[in-house]
Design a protein around this motif. Structure first.
Motif, PDB file in Angstrom:
ATOM      1  N   THR A  49       7.562 -11.957  -6.886  1.00 27.06           N
ATOM      2  CA  THR A  49       6.458 -11.859  -7.818  1.00 27.06           C
ATOM      3  C   THR A  49       5.234 -12.611  -7.315  1.00 27.06           C
ATOM      4  O   THR A  49       5.346 -13.588  -6.572  1.00 27.06           O
ATOM      5  CB  THR A  49       6.864 -12.416  -9.196  1.00 27.06           C
ATOM      6  N   TRP A  64       3.433  -7.061  -7.675  1.00 28.86           N
ATOM      7  CA  TRP A  64       3.807  -7.102  -9.084  1.00 28.86           C
ATOM      8  C   TRP A  64       3.896  -8.545  -9.556  1.00 28.86           C
ATOM      9  O   TRP A  64       3.936  -9.477  -8.751  1.00 28.86           O
ATOM     10  CB  TRP A  64       5.145  -6.391  -9.299  1.00 28.86           C
ATOM     11  N   SER A  99       2.613  -4.269 -12.822  1.00 32.12           N
ATOM     12  CA  SER A  99       2.893  -3.823 -11.457  1.00 32.12           C
ATOM     13  C   SER A  99       2.030  -2.633 -11.076  1.00 32.12           C
ATOM     14  O   SER A  99       1.611  -1.844 -11.933  1.00 32.12           O
ATOM     15  CB  SER A  99       4.367  -3.428 -11.347  1.00 32.12           C
ATOM     16  N   PHE A 168      10.673  -5.083  -8.868  1.00 30.97           N
ATOM     17  CA  PHE A 168      10.135  -5.017 -10.227  1.00 30.97           C
ATOM     18  C   PHE A 168      10.954  -4.043 -11.074  1.00 30.97           C
ATOM     19  O   PHE A 168      11.272  -4.323 -12.236  1.00 30.97           O
ATOM     20  CB  PHE A 168       8.672  -4.583 -10.188  1.00 30.97           C
TER      21      PHE A 168
END
Length: 357
Positions: A49, A64, A99, A168
């Protein structure tokens, strides 16, 4: 001249019958499918992330953000913006992830509307496109439209599905319940609530309809509204330093808001999350910091009583809200705006194809 011996029909190799040829073809197909199923599944997008303060429109292809700590429980809603090629995930009305995506290309456009997930399949493969891998599939229509991990070239490229980064897609697959609401729209680059950092959604988690709340009238310091009656439903508090407001959310619905004094509060950059905990020796709740992406060093920090007192919330408001607070309640403090009138124009999403149940 030596005559060649006549072939013995018993020793002649038999030509395969139609049934044998059919069986051989079927076996070859099954073998091909087995080999395809055993092939390595590609991995699309970034593996980790980005920081929670990175705005959605700043994400590069395949990037994302996932921060479930902001709302550990509650109804989940996904908003897909086809124009911006972005997907937003809300839980308990708070944004917990967003995302980049790739939707349907020309001739295979992703349909817009309000859908509910009909099926989940972690290891799904296409029955139409040569057994192509579609990991973490969440089906939106029986006609083949779904959310799943897939290619992310930075523009619409699919046959109608919404492609997500692999990591994600896995996180969303684990967090989302069957029947989750998914709103697909050709937006103006922002979700319906419209903030630069879209922390809140104003869509109903079951129907996808807007749930806009008006501003506080000029003479009102706070408002408490009827909401979900379940006392154990997930509760979240949101403090916006930009708007000088405290919002209270229960089960994805706003149930109260109040003006707060922000001048005496510490300056906060970005978005931070806290959870209410109670010590055996201390009857009052403590707000303990959570590690969200980009603010890992905030884990374990505590908001002291002096800081809370500096917010100067109306006494009548506190008297109604405090009995609702319990261990596990989350508090989000952000420097981003959360009021709809501050952050953008409301967008009404219409469904021309009612979701199938």
């Amino acid at each position: 001249m030596i005559a060649e011996p006549k072939p013995d029909p018993k020793l002649e190799p038999r030509r395969p019958t139609a049934r044998c040829r059919l069986r051989s073809t079927a076996a070859a197909l099954l073998l091909g499918m087995a080999l395809a199923a055993g092939a390595e599944v590609p991995f699309w997008g970034e593996r980790k992330t980005q920081a929670v303060d990175l705005a959605p429109d700043q994400l590069a292809h395949g990037q994302w953000v996932w921060s479930p700590q902001l709302a550990p429980s509650g109804p989940v809603l996904v908003f897909v913006d086809l124009q911006a090629q972005l997907a937003y995930v809300y839980r308990n009305a708070l944004l917990i992830g967003y995302s980049t995506i790739s939707s349907g290309r020309k001739g295979f456009e992703t349909p817009t509307g309000v859908f509910h997930t009909l099926q989940k399949d972690r290891h799904h493969r296409s029955s139409i496109y040569n057994s192509a891998p579609m990991p973490y599939t969440q089906r939106l229509t029986w006609g083949g439209i779904a959310l799943h991990a897939g290619g992310l070239p930075g523009y619409p490229s699919s046959h109608g599905c919404v492609h997500l980064p692999s990591a994600f897609a896995e996180q969303l697959f684990e967090a989302s319940p069957m029947g989750m609401t998914v709103v697909v729209a050709k937006g103006a680059g922002i979700p319906p609530s419209g903030p630069v950092v879209p922390l809140l959604t104003t869509l109903d988690a079951k129907t996808g309809e807007p749930l806009a709340q008006p501003r506080l009238p000029a003479g009102d310091a706070y408002r408490v509204m009827p909401g979900p009656s379940e006392p154990q439903a997930p509760l979240a508090l949101v403090v916006s330093l930009a708007d000088a407001r405290l919002l209270v959310l229960r089960a994805g619905v706003e149930i109260a808001r109040s003006r707060i004094a922000t001048t005496a509060l510490p300056k906060v950059a970005g978005t931070h999350a806290y959870v209410a905990l109670r010590d055996a020796a201390e009857p009052s709740l403590r707000w303990v910091g959570l590690a969200v992406p980009g603010h890992a060093d905030a884990a374990g920090s505590v908001i002291d009583a002096q800081t809370l007192a500096a917010a100067q919330l109306p006494a009548e408001f506190l008297a109604q809200i405090q009995p609702m607070l319990h261990e596990g309640t989350t508090l989000v403090v952000t420097d981003a705006p959360v009021l709809a009138q501050t952050t953008g124009v409301m967008l009404t999403v219409l469904s021309n194809q009612p979701p199938m149940h």
